[in-house]
Design an enzyme around this catalytic site. Structure first.
Site, PDB file in Angstrom:
ATOM      1  N   CYS A   1      36.630  27.768  80.785  1.00 31.24           N
ATOM      2  CA  CYS A   1      35.681  28.999  80.668  1.00 31.24           C
ATOM      3  C   CYS A   1      34.278  28.783  81.141  1.00 31.24           C
ATOM      4  O   CYS A   1      33.663  29.747  81.015  1.00 31.24           O
ATOM      5  CB  CYS A   1      35.650  28.935  78.947  1.00 31.24           C
TER       6      CYS A   1
ATOM      7  N   GLN B   1      43.104  25.890  72.238  1.00 27.85           N
ATOM      8  CA  GLN B   1      42.083  26.313  71.862  1.00 27.85           C
ATOM      9  C   GLN B   1      42.058  26.824  70.604  1.00 27.85           C
ATOM     10  O   GLN B   1      41.135  26.754  69.653  1.00 27.85           O
ATOM     11  CB  GLN B   1      41.442  27.417  72.651  1.00 27.85           C
TER      12      GLN B   1
ATOM     13  N   ARG C   1      31.549  47.352  68.754  1.00 26.85           N
ATOM     14  CA  ARG C   1      32.074  48.390  68.033  1.00 26.85           C
ATOM     15  C   ARG C   1      31.463  48.424  66.626  1.00 26.85           C
ATOM     16  O   ARG C   1      31.184  47.144  66.334  1.00 26.85           O
ATOM     17  CB  ARG C   1      33.869  48.403  67.894  1.00 26.85           C
ATOM     18  N   GLU C   2      31.438  49.468  65.883  1.00 24.72           N
ATOM     19  CA  GLU C   2      30.907  49.264  64.496  1.00 24.72           C
ATOM     20  C   GLU C   2      31.693  48.527  63.561  1.00 24.72           C
ATOM     21  O   GLU C   2      32.994  48.869  63.423  1.00 24.72           O
ATOM     22  CB  GLU C   2      30.592  50.729  64.007  1.00 24.72           C
TER      23      GLU C   2
ATOM     24  N   SER D   1      36.868  35.497  70.701  1.00 27.34           N
ATOM     25  CA  SER D   1      36.392  36.383  71.800  1.00 27.34           C
ATOM     26  C   SER D   1      37.305  37.381  72.329  1.00 27.34           C
ATOM     27  O   SER D   1      38.754  37.115  72.051  1.00 27.34           O
ATOM     28  CB  SER D   1      35.939  35.476  72.923  1.00 27.34           C
TER      29      SER D   1
ATOM     30  N   HIS E   1      34.899  38.341  76.887  1.00 31.87           N
ATOM     31  CA  HIS E   1      34.928  36.992  77.727  1.00 31.87           C
ATOM     32  C   HIS E   1      35.943  37.095  78.600  1.00 31.87           C
ATOM     33  O   HIS E   1      37.175  36.292  78.523  1.00 31.87           O
ATOM     34  CB  HIS E   1      35.401  35.773  76.391  1.00 31.87           C
TER      35      HIS E   1
ATOM     36  N   CYS F   1      31.823  26.079  75.380  1.00 33.62           N
ATOM     37  CA  CYS F   1      32.735  25.302  75.425  1.00 33.62           C
ATOM     38  C   CYS F   1      33.909  25.558  76.339  1.00 33.62           C
ATOM     39  O   CYS F   1      33.955  26.748  76.773  1.00 33.62           O
ATOM     40  CB  CYS F   1      33.452  25.345  73.985  1.00 33.62           C
TER      41      CYS F   1
END
Length: 382
Positions: free
Chosen positions: A89, A157, A212-213, A237, A338, A368
């Site tokens: 990442c 992860q 988004r709301e 993510s 992500h 990370c």
């Protein structure tokens, strides 16, 4: 030591899996910010010494050194070599670190660095499927050296995120409140058009698709990613497509080409720790970086820490006690997405633009990475 400067930083929109960028060829996605850089900077791309991009799962159209292929797909000069970096990442951030080191050492004067990831076409860990064709279940099982050190246990992860929850005593409610805050900050940033300057639209994609709301009831009703766990899809993510690129220049290049530097790379480092818990390395990496730089988090006007999972940021917060108003001020990967190999360069791009918007001076970025690793970059706005 010689200085390294950020001259330009640009990114694509970050779109959802199956979203507006899903039909774009991965090479064209990677090439997009490379072209956009030279549309924004008055510089002959023939002067560039190298292009370095981060990317995971380097297979198919993301294989064969995508940095080199994307440079050519962008129509840029053939004589410029490229290399592709995989630090999971943190790949995009590490690409910028390598570019910075090349400039600081005097090896290069102009390096384009960034990252790309087309997760709609090539899902996360797609390369593991190929490994299984050769008789290996995963990267670790069967290695006598690995098993002697860490035994036979799940390395993922998702497990790491839950181990963090247990170790720091985090509740599902805390994770959800953090995720809601990420969306609220991202929506406020979109409404304020804060991302407009850093995004170069691509085809039908002109803006990030993730925010988004937040609906608290719906979030609370989601099943956990792991049975009995605290994280859900709402507190992790988003799976995304995206790319980003920065132009890193030496003092000589700035002078000779009449460039205007926007930030100075003040510090860069990396640190590693427990590969099983995996996602806690930003804690120690931040401590080490601040110590080496002779600074504290109070010196930072903006901090970007990747929201791989809400627990990653919350554990980091408990250990380091930052002013959270300065941390991910425009939301993070929970809301904005992500695109793995691109995220490190995307966060740095966003941090630079946020420092410029607010008049801040210093920014710190960390994230990370699989294997229990973390990068830290500190920049100074000029």
């Amino acid at each position: 030591m010689a200085e390294a400067y950020i001259v330009e930083a640009v990114r694509s929109p970050v779109t959802r899996r199956g979203g507006s960028l899903a039909g774009v060829h991965p090479l064209d996605l990677a090439a997009h910010p490379l072209k956009a850089l030279f549309e924004r900077v008055d510089l002959d791309p023939a002067a560039v010494d190298e292009v370095i991009l981060g990317c995971l799962d380097q297979i198919g159209p993301q294989g064969m050194d995508v940095a080199r292929s994307a440079w050519l797909a962008a129509g840029l000069p053939e004589h410029v070599p490229g290399t592709t970096v995989d630090r999971q990442c943190g790949s995009g951030q590490q690409a910028v670190s390598y570019a910075t080191q090349a400039v600081m050492s005097g090896t290069s004067d102009l390096v384009v660095a960034g990252g790309t990831q087309h997760m709609s076409a090539i899902p996360i860990q797609a390369s593991l499927g190929i490994a299984r064709e050769f008789g290996f279940d995963d990267p670790f099982t069967g290695s006598s050296g690995w098993e002697e050190r860490y035994g036979r246990q799940e390395i993922s992860q998702f497990r790491g995120a839950e181990l963090i929850v247990e170790r720091w005593g985090l509740s599902r409610e805390e994770l959800e409140e953090y995720a809601i805050r990420s969306h609220e900050r991202a929506l406020a940033a979109v409404a304020d058009r804060r991302f407009d300057r850093e995004i170069a639209p691509l085809g039908d994609a002109a803006a990030d698709e993730g925010p988004r709301e937040p609906n608290r009831e719906k979030i609370a009703s989601l099943p956990p990613i792991r049975e009995g766990g605290a994280h859900t899809a709402a507190t992790a993510s988003q799976v995304s497509d995206g790319s980003a690129a920065l132009l890193i220049a030496s003092e000589r290049a700035v002078r000779d080409h009449g460039l205007t530097p926007r930030a100075r790379i003040h510090h860069l480092s990396a640190r590693a720790g427990d590969p099983v818990v995996m996602l806690t390395a930003p804690i120690e990496a931040t401590r080490v970086a601040l110590d080496r730089a002779g600074m504290t988090l109070d010196d930072m006007d903006v901090v970007e820490i990747n929201e791989a999972f809400a627990a990653v940021v919350l554990a980091w917060e408990r250990e380091l006690r930052p002013d959270m108003a300065r941390v991910n001020p425009n939301g993070g990967a929970i809301a904005l997405g992500h695109p793995l190999g691109a995220t490190g360069a995307k966060l740095l791009t966003g941090m630079l633009h946020e420092l410029e918007r607010t008049g801040g001076r210093f920014g710190l970025q960390t994230m990370c990475e699989a294997g229990g690793q973390a990068n830290v970059t500190i920049i100074e706005r000029l």
